[in-house]
Design an enzyme around this catalytic site. Sequence first.
Site, PDB file in Angstrom:
ATOM      1  N   VAL A 101      -5.533  -1.785  12.947  1.00 49.75           N
ATOM      2  CA  VAL A 101      -4.872  -0.815  13.825  1.00 49.75           C
ATOM      3  C   VAL A 101      -5.691   0.470  13.928  1.00 49.75           C
ATOM      4  O   VAL A 101      -5.931   0.990  15.020  1.00 49.75           O
ATOM      5  CB  VAL A 101      -3.448  -0.483  13.308  1.00 49.75           C
ATOM      6  CG1 VAL A 101      -2.774   0.492  14.262  1.00 49.75           C
ATOM      7  CG2 VAL A 101      -2.611  -1.736  13.173  1.00 49.75           C
ATOM      8  N   GLY A 158      -7.563   5.167   7.323  1.00 55.69           N
ATOM      9  CA  GLY A 158      -7.501   3.702   7.373  1.00 55.69           C
ATOM     10  C   GLY A 158      -8.113   3.191   8.661  1.00 55.69           C
ATOM     11  O   GLY A 158      -7.640   3.491   9.760  1.00 55.69           O
ATOM     12  N   LYS A 176      10.488  -8.780   4.945  1.00 54.36           N
ATOM     13  CA  LYS A 176       9.052  -8.547   4.705  1.00 54.36           C
ATOM     14  C   LYS A 176       8.641  -9.338   3.476  1.00 54.36           C
ATOM     15  O   LYS A 176       9.451  -9.595   2.582  1.00 54.36           O
ATOM     16  CB  LYS A 176       8.813  -7.056   4.448  1.00 54.36           C
ATOM     17  CG  LYS A 176       7.384  -6.619   4.614  1.00 54.36           C
ATOM     18  CD  LYS A 176       7.054  -6.244   6.038  1.00 54.36           C
ATOM     19  CE  LYS A 176       5.610  -5.789   6.151  1.00 54.36           C
ATOM     20  NZ  LYS A 176       5.293  -5.292   7.489  1.00 54.36           N
TER      21      LYS A 176
END
Length: 370
Positions: free
Chosen positions: A207, A203, A105
Amino acid sequence: MLHAWEPRNLKRAADEHSLSISDITAEAARLPAFDGHERVWCGRDEDSGLTAIVAIHNTKLGPALGGTRIWPHESFEAALTDALRLSRGMTYKSAVAGLALGGGKAVIIADPKHGKTPALLTSYAEMLRRLEGQFITAEDVGMTVQDADFLRGRAPNVVGTSAGGSGNPSPFTAEGVFLGIKAALRHRNGTSRLSGLRVAVQGLGSVGWSLCEKLYREGAELTVTDLDAARTAKAQRAFEAETADPEDIVTVEADIFAPCALGGVISKETIPLLRFGIIAGSANNQLAEHGDAKLLMERGILYAPDYVINAGGLINVAAELSPEGYDPEAVMKKLAKIPATLTEIFRRSEQQKRPTNDIAAEIAMERINR
Ligand code: NAD
């Protein structure tokens, strides 16, 4: 001591560019999140303002693939810890999803709204190029498909691009989370019916928004929040949703909590306050600590391990690397296995009276060591 990572100490006179890349594995090993990472690099470029960390956790199953997160972390140590935790999660995610990929990552310390300049991305692309294929990257928080396209024009190991690539992975992640929510409901209630149930979504980015669309279409009632108040208001209108302040979302009452923002939202501080039956969302590292899953189990809250339920995007970008080329049908077939894997984890967890994330880690380790 983190002063050793200051830019002036990382410059290498031989570099023709202002970007310098340092191996900071030894320094990273001092942090609790290190967990045997194979390699960690830090790229700095004073001219472009780049500070980027690339962490490679484990490449036993294949080359390390992981998104690049662009976020204004409050300190270098916070960013490094984030990179290490995310990178480890990618190892487990690939293994459980049955992909021949390792875990890695990247984190760029920058504000994705104002700090993501072409110079910064150009400098990061050069870092990717100079790592010579040891890390393959894609989108994460703060990085869009357009950014992926920009990087791909300058570095080869970028997936999730629009031109000839698999595009934005987020709808696939959202689909996997949606299927995972239904699997959790089926396990808990004997039916995956969403109509009339309340889902709290934290959020409303790529997504979270896509997930809200799916949940709303199936008749779920939504409580939504985002740090961006305009986005919250837009979701309120689009999904006839109730809204909560970002700091209050974990304490609202709902059947399901879908964390789709950043990590660490479930902790020993928040667990006693939770009023959800199920936690199932896309955010990576939802638990502040691994042991928090045991506290959730003791409270009777069913937790869908994050790296299992959010593997849809990875499955999609990984398909770009397949020798047969990108095939959306093959992706959907692999994605459809997420609910079965979760169901197996829930079942074993109940049978063995062990937290779901312990079972998921066990499955991952079985595959890595096989
Ligand atoms: P994004 O950047 O598009 O959206 C994140 C959203 O969360 C933003 O709108 C941001 O304002 C909001 N946010 C951040 N902190 C918040 C807080 N405390 N409260 C409320 N809102 C907050 O990111 P995304 O691609 O939608 O990813 C969301 C999460 O899912 C991340 O943790 C990411 O690592 C994870 N994930 C994403 C994918 C993918 O395919 N995009 C795949 C796997 C995992």
